[in-house]
Design a protein around this motif. Structure first.
Motif, mmCIF file in Angstrom:
data_model
loop_
_atom_site.group_PDB
_atom_site.id
_atom_site.type_symbol
_atom_site.label_atom_id
_atom_site.label_comp_id
_atom_site.label_asym_id
_atom_site.label_seq_id
_atom_site.Cartn_x
_atom_site.Cartn_y
_atom_site.Cartn_z
ATOM 1 N N ASP A 12 0.826 -1.215 0.000
ATOM 2 C CA ASP A 12 0.000 0.000 0.000
ATOM 3 C C ASP A 12 0.859 1.262 0.000
ATOM 4 O OD1 ASP A 12 -2.268 -1.603 0.002
ATOM 5 O OD2 ASP A 12 -2.689 -1.309 2.143
ATOM 6 N N LEU A 13 1.951 1.253 0.779
ATOM 7 C CA LEU A 13 2.874 2.402 0.792
ATOM 8 C C LEU A 13 3.495 2.621 -0.586
ATOM 9 C CD1 LEU A 13 4.860 2.149 4.148
ATOM 10 C CD2 LEU A 13 3.449 4.062 3.374
ATOM 11 N N GLY A 14 3.935 1.532 -1.217
ATOM 12 C CA GLY A 14 4.537 1.640 -2.541
ATOM 13 C C GLY A 14 3.556 2.178 -3.566
ATOM 14 N N PHE A 29 5.155 -2.283 -12.660
ATOM 15 C CA PHE A 29 5.128 -2.420 -11.202
ATOM 16 C C PHE A 29 3.839 -3.071 -10.737
ATOM 17 C CE2 PHE A 29 8.483 0.656 -11.812
ATOM 18 C CZ PHE A 29 9.450 0.149 -10.965
ATOM 19 N N SER A 30 2.731 -2.842 -11.426
ATOM 20 C CA SER A 30 1.490 -3.563 -11.112
ATOM 21 C C SER A 30 1.684 -5.059 -11.328
ATOM 22 C CB SER A 30 0.334 -3.059 -11.988
ATOM 23 O OG SER A 30 -0.014 -1.751 -11.622
ATOM 24 N N LEU A 31 2.374 -5.399 -12.409
ATOM 25 C CA LEU A 31 2.668 -6.795 -12.705
ATOM 26 C C LEU A 31 3.533 -7.412 -11.606
ATOM 27 C CD1 LEU A 31 2.236 -8.942 -14.967
ATOM 28 C CD2 LEU A 31 4.429 -8.172 -15.907
ATOM 29 N N LEU A 32 4.544 -6.683 -11.165
ATOM 30 C CA LEU A 32 5.397 -7.156 -10.079
ATOM 31 C C LEU A 32 4.575 -7.353 -8.809
ATOM 32 C CD1 LEU A 32 8.336 -7.804 -9.186
ATOM 33 C CD2 LEU A 32 8.519 -5.392 -8.523
ATOM 34 N N SER A 33 3.709 -6.404 -8.507
ATOM 35 C CA SER A 33 2.871 -6.490 -7.313
ATOM 36 C C SER A 33 1.966 -7.716 -7.352
ATOM 37 C CB SER A 33 2.034 -5.218 -7.183
ATOM 38 O OG SER A 33 1.146 -5.318 -6.095
ATOM 39 N N GLU A 34 1.445 -8.003 -8.516
ATOM 40 C CA GLU A 34 0.539 -9.139 -8.668
ATOM 41 C C GLU A 34 1.256 -10.484 -8.547
ATOM 42 O OE1 GLU A 34 -2.424 -11.060 -12.036
ATOM 43 O OE2 GLU A 34 -1.742 -8.992 -12.283
ATOM 44 N N HIS A 35 2.419 -10.590 -9.165
ATOM 45 C CA HIS A 35 3.079 -11.889 -9.259
ATOM 46 C C HIS A 35 4.241 -12.093 -8.292
ATOM 47 C CE1 HIS A 35 0.619 -13.151 -12.596
ATOM 48 N NE2 HIS A 35 0.763 -11.929 -13.090
ATOM 49 N N ALA A 36 4.746 -11.030 -7.719
ATOM 50 C CA ALA A 36 5.820 -11.131 -6.724
ATOM 51 C C ALA A 36 5.559 -10.088 -5.637
ATOM 52 C CB ALA A 36 7.184 -10.925 -7.381
ATOM 53 N N PRO A 37 4.470 -10.274 -4.888
ATOM 54 C CA PRO A 37 4.059 -9.242 -3.928
ATOM 55 C C PRO A 37 5.118 -8.913 -2.882
ATOM 56 C CG PRO A 37 2.751 -11.252 -3.641
ATOM 57 C CD PRO A 37 3.577 -11.436 -4.871
ATOM 58 N N GLY A 38 5.891 -9.895 -2.446
ATOM 59 C CA GLY A 38 6.943 -9.610 -1.467
ATOM 60 C C GLY A 38 8.018 -8.707 -2.032
ATOM 61 N N ALA A 39 8.398 -8.940 -3.292
ATOM 62 C CA ALA A 39 9.401 -8.094 -3.944
ATOM 63 C C ALA A 39 8.872 -6.680 -4.129
ATOM 64 C CB ALA A 39 9.811 -8.692 -5.288
ATOM 65 N N PHE A 40 7.610 -6.569 -4.572
ATOM 66 C CA PHE A 40 7.034 -5.231 -4.722
ATOM 67 C C PHE A 40 6.941 -4.533 -3.369
ATOM 68 C CE2 PHE A 40 3.696 -2.088 -4.668
ATOM 69 C CZ PHE A 40 4.028 -1.312 -5.762
ATOM 70 N N ALA A 41 6.593 -5.277 -2.328
ATOM 71 C CA ALA A 41 6.490 -4.681 -0.997
ATOM 72 C C ALA A 41 7.832 -4.092 -0.562
ATOM 73 C CB ALA A 41 5.999 -5.722 0.008
ATOM 74 N N GLY A 42 8.915 -4.850 -0.789
ATOM 75 C CA GLY A 42 10.243 -4.337 -0.446
ATOM 76 C C GLY A 42 10.587 -3.098 -1.243
#
Length: 140
Positions: A12-14, A29-42
């Motif tokens: 949510d912060l990102g 980045f939406s794609l990253l959030s969807e498929h690698a949520p931990g990586a996007f979170a970091g």
């Protein structure tokens, strides 16, 4: 807080950081959030921390940060990122002469290929944005 809650909060912060600076979350980045949520979170935590303006505790103002990202993206040949960050910096008051001077620094550090491959495109894009802004506002 469990791992899922931490990941969700960081995500949510990102996303909020992207919305504040670009008005959208870029597709990659939406794609990253969807498929690698931990990586996007970091990534989201890092982005939220660095993209703070001075009144939010940042050491540099957002215009400068956007310019730095535009120049770094130009140096590595990331045309879309460079264009997006330069446009965001212009919304914050970056002038065409300031952008041109920064892009010349990139030429000095990375060679003329940085200009030919990315820098000239970024400059053209921002010249067009400035012309549109001038036409819309009637300023000269």
């Amino acid at each position: 807080m469990n791992r899922d809650e931490i990941t969700e909060a960081a995500t949510d912060l990102g996303k909020a950081s992207f919305m504040a600076t670009f008005g959208r979350v870029p597709d990659n980045f939406s794609l990253l959030s969807e498929h690698a949520p931990g990586a996007f979170a970091g990534y989201g935590l890092i982005r939220a921390a660095i993209m703070r303006d001075r009144d939010e505790g940042g050491a540099l103002d957002l215009k400068t940060k956007e310019l730095v990202f535009a120049l770094l993206d130009t140096l590595i040949g990331q045309k879309n990122g460079a264009r997006n960050h330069a446009a965001a910096a212009m919304k914050l008051g970056l002038t065409l002469p300031e952008l041109a001077e920064g892009l010349v620094q990139v030429i000095m550090a990375g060679g003329i290929t940085t200009w030919n491959e990315t820098g000239a495109d970024v400059m053209r894009h921002c010249v067009q944005l400035e012309a549109q802004r001038t036409a819309e506002t009637g300023e000269t």
